[in-house]
Each structure stands twice: as C-alpha cells, then as structure tokens.
Scaffold this motif. Structure first.
Motif, PDB file in Angstrom:
ATOM      1  N   ASP A 193      -0.107   8.978  -4.345  1.00  0.00           N
ATOM      2  CA  ASP A 193      -0.364  10.413  -4.519  1.00  0.00           C
ATOM      3  C   ASP A 193      -0.831  10.730  -5.935  1.00  0.00           C
ATOM      4  OD1 ASP A 193       0.264  10.896  -1.893  1.00  0.00           O
ATOM      5  OD2 ASP A 193       2.301  11.610  -2.300  1.00  0.00           O
ATOM      6  N   SER A 194      -0.285  10.033  -6.906  1.00  0.00           N
ATOM      7  CA  SER A 194      -0.688  10.221  -8.297  1.00  0.00           C
ATOM      8  C   SER A 194      -2.167   9.869  -8.485  1.00  0.00           C
ATOM      9  CB  SER A 194       0.192   9.373  -9.206  1.00  0.00           C
ATOM     10  OG  SER A 194      -0.245   9.440 -10.523  1.00  0.00           O
ATOM     11  N   VAL A 195      -2.581   8.760  -7.902  1.00  0.00           N
ATOM     12  CA  VAL A 195      -3.994   8.348  -7.995  1.00  0.00           C
ATOM     13  C   VAL A 195      -4.879   9.324  -7.231  1.00  0.00           C
ATOM     14  CG1 VAL A 195      -5.629   6.535  -7.344  1.00  0.00           C
ATOM     15  CG2 VAL A 195      -3.436   5.926  -8.382  1.00  0.00           C
ATOM     16  N   LEU A 196      -4.409   9.764  -6.078  1.00  0.00           N
ATOM     17  CA  LEU A 196      -5.168  10.716  -5.268  1.00  0.00           C
ATOM     18  C   LEU A 196      -5.471  11.991  -6.066  1.00  0.00           C
ATOM     19  CD1 LEU A 196      -6.327  11.192  -2.409  1.00  0.00           C
ATOM     20  CD2 LEU A 196      -4.131  12.221  -1.814  1.00  0.00           C
ATOM     21  N   LYS A 197      -4.469  12.484  -6.788  1.00  0.00           N
ATOM     22  CA  LYS A 197      -4.671  13.679  -7.621  1.00  0.00           C
ATOM     23  C   LYS A 197      -5.654  13.414  -8.757  1.00  0.00           C
ATOM     24  CE  LYS A 197      -0.176  15.711  -6.696  1.00  0.00           C
ATOM     25  NZ  LYS A 197       1.157  15.983  -7.227  1.00  0.00           N
ATOM     26  N   SER A 198      -5.573  12.234  -9.343  1.00  0.00           N
ATOM     27  CA  SER A 198      -6.421  11.935 -10.504  1.00  0.00           C
ATOM     28  C   SER A 198      -7.894  11.795 -10.145  1.00  0.00           C
ATOM     29  CB  SER A 198      -5.941  10.672 -11.213  1.00  0.00           C
ATOM     30  OG  SER A 198      -6.229   9.530 -10.449  1.00  0.00           O
ATOM     31  N   ILE A 199      -8.202  11.332  -8.931  1.00  0.00           N
ATOM     32  CA  ILE A 199      -9.615  11.182  -8.582  1.00  0.00           C
ATOM     33  C   ILE A 199     -10.246  12.521  -8.208  1.00  0.00           C
ATOM     34  CG2 ILE A 199      -9.490   8.753  -7.920  1.00  0.00           C
ATOM     35  CD1 ILE A 199      -9.383   9.533  -5.032  1.00  0.00           C
ATOM     36  N   ALA A 200      -9.462  13.487  -7.797  1.00  0.00           N
ATOM     37  CA  ALA A 200      -9.913  14.869  -7.551  1.00  0.00           C
ATOM     38  C   ALA A 200     -11.191  14.968  -6.729  1.00  0.00           C
ATOM     39  CB  ALA A 200     -10.072  15.596  -8.883  1.00  0.00           C
ATOM     40  N   ILE A 201     -11.222  14.264  -5.613  1.00  0.00           N
ATOM     41  CA  ILE A 201     -12.348  14.358  -4.678  1.00  0.00           C
ATOM     42  C   ILE A 201     -11.825  15.086  -3.440  1.00  0.00           C
ATOM     43  CG2 ILE A 201     -13.948  13.042  -3.228  1.00  0.00           C
ATOM     44  CD1 ILE A 201     -13.957  10.880  -5.367  1.00  0.00           C
ATOM     45  N   PRO A 202     -12.507  16.152  -3.004  1.00  0.00           N
ATOM     46  CA  PRO A 202     -11.991  16.990  -1.910  1.00  0.00           C
ATOM     47  C   PRO A 202     -11.634  16.236  -0.619  1.00  0.00           C
ATOM     48  CG  PRO A 202     -13.931  17.989  -2.893  1.00  0.00           C
ATOM     49  CD  PRO A 202     -13.780  16.645  -3.522  1.00  0.00           C
ATOM     50  N   ASN A 203     -12.436  15.273  -0.211  1.00  0.00           N
ATOM     51  CA  ASN A 203     -12.187  14.582   1.055  1.00  0.00           C
ATOM     52  C   ASN A 203     -11.321  13.333   0.915  1.00  0.00           C
ATOM     53  OD1 ASN A 203     -13.768  16.452   2.427  1.00  0.00           O
ATOM     54  ND2 ASN A 203     -15.638  15.272   2.095  1.00  0.00           N
ATOM     55  N   ALA A 204     -10.810  13.062  -0.254  1.00  0.00           N
ATOM     56  CA  ALA A 204      -9.986  11.871  -0.468  1.00  0.00           C
ATOM     57  C   ALA A 204      -8.659  12.005   0.277  1.00  0.00           C
ATOM     58  CB  ALA A 204      -9.740  11.667  -1.960  1.00  0.00           C
ATOM     59  N   PHE A 205      -8.100  10.880   0.690  1.00  0.00           N
ATOM     60  CA  PHE A 205      -6.830  10.891   1.420  1.00  0.00           C
ATOM     61  C   PHE A 205      -6.090   9.571   1.216  1.00  0.00           C
ATOM     62  CE2 PHE A 205     -10.181   9.432   4.212  1.00  0.00           C
ATOM     63  CZ  PHE A 205      -9.638   8.365   4.905  1.00  0.00           C
ATOM     64  N   THR A 206      -4.842   9.565   1.659  1.00  0.00           N
ATOM     65  CA  THR A 206      -4.001   8.370   1.583  1.00  0.00           C
ATOM     66  C   THR A 206      -3.599   7.952   2.987  1.00  0.00           C
ATOM     67  OG1 THR A 206      -3.118   9.056  -0.552  1.00  0.00           O
ATOM     68  CG2 THR A 206      -1.863   7.420   0.647  1.00  0.00           C
ATOM     69  N   ILE A 207      -3.586   6.652   3.231  1.00  0.00           N
ATOM     70  CA  ILE A 207      -3.169   6.091   4.514  1.00  0.00           C
ATOM     71  C   ILE A 207      -1.958   5.203   4.267  1.00  0.00           C
ATOM     72  CG2 ILE A 207      -3.793   4.583   6.438  1.00  0.00           C
ATOM     73  CD1 ILE A 207      -6.728   4.940   5.543  1.00  0.00           C
ATOM     74  N   LYS A 208      -0.940   5.360   5.095  1.00  0.00           N
ATOM     75  CA  LYS A 208       0.144   4.382   5.087  1.00  0.00           C
ATOM     76  C   LYS A 208      -0.281   3.300   6.073  1.00  0.00           C
ATOM     77  CE  LYS A 208       5.065   3.628   5.699  1.00  0.00           C
ATOM     78  NZ  LYS A 208       6.349   4.229   6.080  1.00  0.00           N
ATOM     79  N   ALA A 209      -0.584   2.115   5.557  1.00  0.00           N
ATOM     80  CA  ALA A 209      -1.136   1.041   6.384  1.00  0.00           C
ATOM     81  C   ALA A 209      -0.153  -0.116   6.497  1.00  0.00           C
ATOM     82  CB  ALA A 209      -2.448   0.563   5.784  1.00  0.00           C
ATOM     83  N   HIS A 210      -0.108  -0.699   7.670  1.00  0.00           N
ATOM     84  CA  HIS A 210       0.715  -1.869   7.965  1.00  0.00           C
ATOM     85  C   HIS A 210      -0.208  -3.076   7.792  1.00  0.00           C
ATOM     86  CE1 HIS A 210       4.393  -3.492   9.597  1.00  0.00           C
ATOM     87  NE2 HIS A 210       3.748  -4.129  10.558  1.00  0.00           N
ATOM     88  N   ILE A 211      -0.138  -3.718   6.618  1.00  0.00           N
ATOM     89  CA  ILE A 211      -1.137  -4.712   6.233  1.00  0.00           C
ATOM     90  C   ILE A 211      -0.574  -6.131   6.348  1.00  0.00           C
ATOM     91  CG2 ILE A 211      -2.630  -5.510   4.366  1.00  0.00           C
ATOM     92  CD1 ILE A 211      -2.605  -2.630   3.287  1.00  0.00           C
ATOM     93  N   TYR A 212      -1.340  -6.992   7.005  1.00  0.00           N
ATOM     94  CA  TYR A 212      -0.946  -8.391   7.169  1.00  0.00           C
ATOM     95  C   TYR A 212      -0.939  -9.100   5.826  1.00  0.00           C
ATOM     96  CZ  TYR A 212      -0.927 -13.204   8.832  1.00  0.00           C
ATOM     97  OH  TYR A 212      -0.598 -14.523   9.052  1.00  0.00           O
ATOM     98  N   GLN A 213       0.158  -9.785   5.523  1.00  0.00           N
ATOM     99  CA  GLN A 213       0.311 -10.485   4.262  1.00  0.00           C
ATOM    100  C   GLN A 213       0.447 -11.994   4.439  1.00  0.00           C
ATOM    101  OE1 GLN A 213       0.383  -8.801   1.101  1.00  0.00           O
ATOM    102  NE2 GLN A 213      -0.488  -7.330   2.516  1.00  0.00           N
ATOM    103  N   GLY A 214       0.458 -12.434   5.677  1.00  0.00           N
ATOM    104  CA  GLY A 214       0.657 -13.855   5.961  1.00  0.00           C
ATOM    105  C   GLY A 214      -0.546 -14.700   5.563  1.00  0.00           C
ATOM    106  N   CYS A 215      -0.404 -15.966   5.785  1.00  0.00           N
ATOM    107  CA  CYS A 215      -1.423 -16.938   5.430  1.00  0.00           C
ATOM    108  C   CYS A 215      -2.646 -16.778   6.324  1.00  0.00           C
ATOM    109  CB  CYS A 215      -0.856 -18.343   5.574  1.00  0.00           C
ATOM    110  SG  CYS A 215      -1.994 -19.616   5.018  1.00  0.00           S
ATOM    111  N   LEU A 216      -3.819 -16.862   5.745  1.00  0.00           N
ATOM    112  CA  LEU A 216      -5.060 -16.745   6.496  1.00  0.00           C
ATOM    113  C   LEU A 216      -5.719 -18.092   6.739  1.00  0.00           C
ATOM    114  CD1 LEU A 216      -6.647 -13.620   4.778  1.00  0.00           C
ATOM    115  CD2 LEU A 216      -5.477 -13.723   6.968  1.00  0.00           C
ATOM    116  N   HIS A 217      -5.148 -19.150   6.199  1.00  0.00           N
ATOM    117  CA  HIS A 217      -5.785 -20.475   6.339  1.00  0.00           C
ATOM    118  C   HIS A 217      -5.132 -21.279   7.408  1.00  0.00           C
ATOM    119  CE1 HIS A 217      -8.268 -20.217   2.677  1.00  0.00           C
ATOM    120  NE2 HIS A 217      -7.457 -19.236   2.459  1.00  0.00           N
TER     121      HIS A 217
END
Length: 185
Positions: A161-185
C-alpha cells in the motif's frame, strides 16, 4: 585361475543371500477380522503428511503492486521507464525482452538457462523493482496476454500500500497473489 574366480563368485553369492524373515507374530498386537468384516468408509489413497506440508510450503501469499496493465508491450515499457526516472525505482527485466516473432515476453532463445530460454517465466520473489509481467499468474481471472507493469512484490499489505501511494497512478492496484515458490527445475 578359473577356480579362483568361481570361488570368488560363490563367496559373493553366499554373502548376498538375504536373511530369513522372522515368522514370529506378536499375538497381542495382531487382530484377526472375520470374513464378513467390511470397512465403514471407502478406501482412500495414502498421502504422506510430509507431501502435503511440502506442497503448502511451495506457495506464498505476496502482494503485487500493479501500476498499469495493457496488451502493448512498448507502451507499458515506456511507462516503466518514466516511473523509473520519476521515482528512481530500479528496473529488473530478469533478462527478458519482448520477442515479436513469438509475441511473448521471454528470455533470448540462446540464454544459458536451458529450461526457460526463449520462454516466459514470472517474477516470483519479493522485489521492489519495476518489471513487465503477464498478469494471469498473479490474477487468474485476467486475459491470457494482458501485461502488467509491476511495481514490486511485497510480503506485507502495508508495504504494498505504501508503494501504491507513492506511484500515484489512478489505475494502479494491489493483488494478493498465491505465488509458487517451489523448484522449477
């Protein structure tokens, strides 16, 4: 000489012989079921609890700040360069560029990473850098080729949210994402 070899083979065969299985049964722990015994529930495949924990550990919930989205790489690239200059936020493309022939954000075909050379892979780790990413891995309801100008991936909502405010772009938003962190190899 042949006798020595035969003797050696015989010794190896005898020494590799498995030990006999003990046929002693602990009668107190054994239980005999009648022929009419039926299970009360359907059999379920065995799943090791450790496997479930490992699968849970392969994902993390992070907050992705998206400054803008679109389908034109060069338009978003120009916006990314403007943000970089105005806010002094570093850019990290992770070596990827837009491949016009493949219509894909990708590593070069001759990249040293044999798995992802010529292909796209998403940013997955916490980062306070600008990059162009496909939106779908972070927001499954988005269109397949929608590109996101990502302004970072953060561990806490407060940081995002802090970064979102600092960029001050009207259409900017934040997503809570469930991101895979496991091994890709």
């Amino acid at each position: 000489m042949k006798t020595d070899h035969l003797l050696l083979i015989f010794c190896v065969m005898v020494s590799c012989k498995p030990k006999p299985v003990s046929k002693t049964i602990d009668k107190q722990s054994a239980r005999v079921l009648s022929a009419s015994y039926r299970t009360k529930s359907a059999a379920k495949p065995y799943v090791d609890a450790g496997d479930i924990d490992e699968q849970k550990d392969d994902y993390a919930d992070y907050y992705v700040v998206v400054a803008d989205t679109g389908e034109k790489y060069n338009v978003l690239r120009d916006k990314m360069l403007d943000l970089h200059q105005s806010l002094n936020v570093p850019i990290d493309t992770m070596g990827r560029t837009y491949n016009k022939v493949k219509d894909l954000i990708a590593l070069p075909d001759n990249d040293e990473d044999e798995i992802f050379a010529g292909d796209y892979f998403q940013r997955r780790n916490i980062s306070n850098t600008l990059s162009l990413e496909y939106l779908q891995p972070y927001l499954s309801s988005s269109k397949n080729k929608t590109i996101a100008l990502v302004a970072g991936i953060y561990e806490t909502k407060m940081s995002a949210d802090s970064v979102l405010k600092s960029i001050a772009i009207p259409n900017a938003f934040t997503i809570k994402a469930h991101i895979y962190q496991g091994c890709l190899h």
